[in-house]
Structures are given as C-alpha cells and as structure tokens.
Design an enzyme around this catalytic site. Structure first.
Site, mmCIF file in Angstrom:
data_model
loop_
_atom_site.group_PDB
_atom_site.id
_atom_site.type_symbol
_atom_site.label_atom_id
_atom_site.label_comp_id
_atom_site.label_asym_id
_atom_site.label_seq_id
_atom_site.Cartn_x
_atom_site.Cartn_y
_atom_site.Cartn_z
ATOM 1 N N THR A 1 5.373 -3.094 -2.099
ATOM 2 C CA THR A 1 4.770 -4.392 -1.821
ATOM 3 C C THR A 1 5.429 -5.442 -2.707
ATOM 4 O O THR A 1 5.846 -5.136 -3.821
ATOM 5 C CB THR A 1 3.264 -4.315 -2.125
ATOM 6 O OG1 THR A 1 2.665 -3.448 -1.182
ATOM 7 C CG2 THR A 1 2.591 -5.672 -2.091
ATOM 8 N N ARG B 1 -4.709 0.516 9.695
ATOM 9 C CA ARG B 1 -5.154 0.503 8.288
ATOM 10 C C ARG B 1 -4.688 -0.797 7.606
ATOM 11 O O ARG B 1 -3.526 -1.196 7.716
ATOM 12 C CB ARG B 1 -4.581 1.711 7.555
ATOM 13 C CG ARG B 1 -4.926 1.770 6.060
ATOM 14 C CD ARG B 1 -3.828 1.184 5.206
ATOM 15 N NE ARG B 1 -4.054 1.378 3.783
ATOM 16 C CZ ARG B 1 -3.382 0.737 2.833
ATOM 17 N NH1 ARG B 1 -2.446 -0.122 3.155
ATOM 18 N NH2 ARG B 1 -3.640 0.947 1.569
ATOM 19 N N VAL B 2 -5.600 -1.441 6.916
ATOM 20 C CA VAL B 2 -5.251 -2.624 6.130
ATOM 21 C C VAL B 2 -5.608 -2.334 4.677
ATOM 22 O O VAL B 2 -6.720 -1.862 4.401
ATOM 23 C CB VAL B 2 -6.004 -3.880 6.623
ATOM 24 C CG1 VAL B 2 -5.707 -5.072 5.727
ATOM 25 C CG2 VAL B 2 -5.618 -4.195 8.067
ATOM 26 N N GLY B 3 -4.694 -2.586 3.783
ATOM 27 C CA GLY B 3 -4.942 -2.336 2.364
ATOM 28 C C GLY B 3 -5.460 -3.581 1.662
ATOM 29 O O GLY B 3 -6.070 -4.465 2.271
ATOM 30 N N ASP B 4 -5.159 -3.655 0.391
ATOM 31 C CA ASP B 4 -5.659 -4.762 -0.429
ATOM 32 C C ASP B 4 -4.841 -6.037 -0.285
ATOM 33 O O ASP B 4 -5.351 -7.132 -0.526
ATOM 34 C CB ASP B 4 -5.592 -4.350 -1.895
ATOM 35 C CG ASP B 4 -4.134 -4.067 -2.285
ATOM 36 O OD1 ASP B 4 -3.543 -3.127 -1.703
ATOM 37 O OD2 ASP B 4 -3.578 -4.802 -3.112
ATOM 38 N N THR C 1 -0.018 -4.743 -6.710
ATOM 39 C CA THR C 1 0.661 -3.759 -5.870
ATOM 40 C C THR C 1 0.236 -2.364 -6.312
ATOM 41 O O THR C 1 -0.049 -2.144 -7.490
ATOM 42 C CB THR C 1 2.195 -3.895 -5.977
ATOM 43 O OG1 THR C 1 2.807 -2.812 -5.257
ATOM 44 C CG2 THR C 1 2.687 -3.865 -7.413
ATOM 45 N N GLY C 2 0.191 -1.449 -5.371
ATOM 46 C CA GLY C 2 -0.199 -0.080 -5.705
ATOM 47 C C GLY C 2 -1.119 0.492 -4.645
ATOM 48 O O GLY C 2 -1.118 0.043 -3.490
ATOM 49 N N GLY D 1 -3.815 0.656 -2.505
ATOM 50 C CA GLY D 1 -4.692 -0.422 -2.076
ATOM 51 C C GLY D 1 -6.168 -0.089 -2.063
ATOM 52 O O GLY D 1 -7.007 -0.915 -2.442
HETATM 53 N N1 ASP Z 1 -1.096 -2.235 -2.079
HETATM 54 C C1 ASP Z 1 -0.382 -1.908 -0.873
HETATM 55 C C2 ASP Z 1 -1.341 -1.319 0.127
HETATM 56 O O1 ASP Z 1 -2.158 -0.518 -0.250
HETATM 57 C C3 ASP Z 1 0.741 -0.961 -1.081
HETATM 58 C C4 ASP Z 1 1.609 -1.215 -2.277
HETATM 59 O O2 ASP Z 1 1.395 -2.128 -3.030
HETATM 60 O O3 ASP Z 1 2.533 -0.476 -2.485
HETATM 61 O O4 ASP Z 1 -1.210 -1.628 1.290
#
Ligand code: ASP
Length: 318
Positions: free
Chosen positions: A188, A216-219, A239-240, A242
């Site tokens: 991200t 799917r939707v993350g953060d 980032t990470g 989510g």
């Molecule tokens: N945070 C993002 C998600 O979960 C993925 C990422 O940051 O690598 O969609």
C-alpha cells in the site's frame, strides 16, 4: 508555517532484492510532492502527485502492479482527507481506474464521501477520468503469485476465520488462506503533507491484501483506519494488515496521540504499540504534526518510506 512531506510504500517483509525499487519509488514520490510544496503549492496537490507516482510504479500494491484477488482481478481502494474542513473522498472496489487517488479527490469535491465499485467508476467517467481495461493493472509478477496461490489453496481447509498472527504461517501450510502474512506483498502507498498555510492532507491507495475475497475492503479507504488529517494536530497514513488496523483505528489513534504537542515519533511508536497490544496486528504508519515534525513506526520487518522537512533535512529507508 513549516512545509513537510512523508510518503510510504508498504510495510511487510520486503525482500532484499526489492529494497532498491521500493526506496527509489518513495524518493521519486517525495521529491514530486516536495517540489509542489516548495513552490507554494497546496498539500492537496502534493499528496495527490506523490501518490499518483507510487500508483504508476508497478513496484507497489497500488494502481498498476496491485495484488490480485481470489477472482483473479484487481480491486483498488483509495482515500484522501483534508485536515482543514475535515472533508474526505474515498473509493473502494474499483477495477478500471489507474489512479484511484485522483478519483478519491474528485469524490472529496462532491456531495458524497465514499463511492464503491460501479458507482465509483460511473462517477469517474462523469468527472472526465478515462477508464482503463482491468487487465492493464495486472503485472506478470502478481499474475505468477496468483497462479501459485490458486495451485496451493485448498478451500475445504479454509474456515474463513482470521487466525492470530502467530498462527498464520501454520494455517497457510495447512492449505487454508488466513489473514495476510508478512511474507506476502502489502505495498500500500500513502503520503502526508503540510503546506505553507498549515494545511494538512493525508492520502492512501492500495490494491489490498493478496488473494483477498472479491469485494473485500481493508482499512486504506476508511477514515481513521488508513488515513486521518486534522490541521490542529496533524495527519497519518497507514499500511499493513487492514483488518487489524481497523480494530484500533490506527490513523486516528496516531493523530490523537499528537495532542499536547507530543512529538510525532513518540505518537507513532505509541500507536504501533497499541496496534500490537490491543489489535494483535502488524502494520506501519507515517505521521506529521502541525509544526511539520515527522514520525514513523512499524512492527513489520520493513517499511518503505521517504521524507523531507523545511529545515533542509531529508531521508528514506526500507
Ligand atoms: N492495509 C492494506 C489492506 O489491508 C494492505 C497493506 O497496507 O498492505 O488492504
């Protein structure tokens, strides 16, 4: 007011052979955003320009080069937040937009706050954004990873549950597909900037997590999770993993920790500690305060980032 900018390009176990492209991409994005700020431009323009560069760079999981979902295609999420009026624009699940951060900015300047899927794409067309072929977003690297996952994935062993981080590798080996592991790309991208008027803006853009469920939707496009900005305090992009980021609203938590002029480095460290302790999560965040001071933290092996401040200092790291 002191101008400043910080960008990130994902927090995960970035392999040694991918360090250089991650570093270079972050530097390029930082430089482009900085040039706008230094010429008296707005934080909004700087953030959009920096994130677009990262979206166009196939190194990252944003725009071109994003991870594929379980359906074998890319779904993109992005958002931008204005720390002055607290306006935001967010898009999720878009398949035919090369630069979702620019679409998110259009949404910010509309009656809506968040648009998803076809509705977001219809809105893009109305705003003059040319839709791309979904195939244009797919690069060979991600297609090969997808094919590999399809070969090893055993749906009958996938309970759909999210195992705790320590058990994720065991779950992968058992043939199921758990929450994203730090071994899988999660590049991200994001940027936070403050301009000469003290305007703070944060932006985040992603293809999400590899082999994610369709829809799917993350953060990343969610206010408080993937980003937050408030001129009185500062701004953050994350980032990470989510699902864990959302548990503690990592970006809002980090910005709240800036209260009483707490240094952003202390606030970033505290926020990631809270994510680990309370959210049992793994992630990284970049943070900037109203004075143009910076901080960043991560509990993944690496996080790609680059920054510059008004006192002439700059740096980067992976
Ligand atoms: N945070 C993002 C998600 O979960 C993925 C990422 O940051 O690598 O969609």
């Amino acid at each position: 007011m002191s101008i400043a900018i910080i960008v990130h390009g994902g927090a995960w176990a970035i392999p040694d052979n991918e360090v250089a492209p991650h570093r270079n991409g972050c530097r390029n994005a930082r430089n482009a955003g900085w040039d706008i700020l230094a010429a008296g431009g707005s934080a909004m323009d700087a953030v959009e320009a920096a994130v677009r560069i990262l979206e166009d760079d196939p190194t990252y999981d944003a725009g071109v080069g994003s991870v594929l979902n379980r359906g074998g295609f890319v779904e993109l999420d992005a958002a931008v937040m204005d720390g002055d009026q607290l306006l935001y624009g967010s898009v999720a699940g878009v398949r035919r937009v090369r630069n979702p951060i620019s679409l998110a900015r259009h949404v910010l300047n509309s009656p809506a706050g968040m648009l998803v899927a076809e509705g977001a794409e219809q809105f893009a067309v109305k705003r003059g954004i040319k839709l791309c072929d979904p195939e244009d977003l797919i690069v060979d690297r991600e297609f090969a990873i997808y094919q590999d996952l399809v070969r090893t994935y055993d749906e009958s062993k996938d309970t759909g549950a999210t195992p705790p981080p320590g058990e994720r590798n065991a779950a992968i080996q058992a043939g199921g597909w758990p929450a994203p592991s730090m071994d899988r790309p999660g590049d991200t991208v994001g940027c936070v900037a403050i301009d000469s008027n003290g305007w703070v803006v944060a932006g985040t853009s992603t293809g999400g997590t590899g082999h994610k469920l369709v829809g799917r939707v993350g953060d990343a496009p969610l206010l408080g999770g993937g980003l937050y900005a408030m001129n009185e305090l500062g701004g953050c992009s994350t980032t990470g993993w989510g699902e864990s980021i959302m548990r503690i609203l990592l970006a809002k938590t980090a910005v709240d920790y800036l209260a009483d002029d707490c240094h952003p480095q202390i606030a970033a460290d505290r926020a990631i500690q809270r994510l680990a302790d309370r959210g049992k999560g793994t992630a990284g965040c970049i943070l900037l305060d109203r004075h143009g001071r910076l901080g960043w933290a991560f509990n993944t092996p690496r996080m790609a980032h680059a920054w510059r401040t008004a006192d002439g200092r700059d740096g980067d790291g992976v």
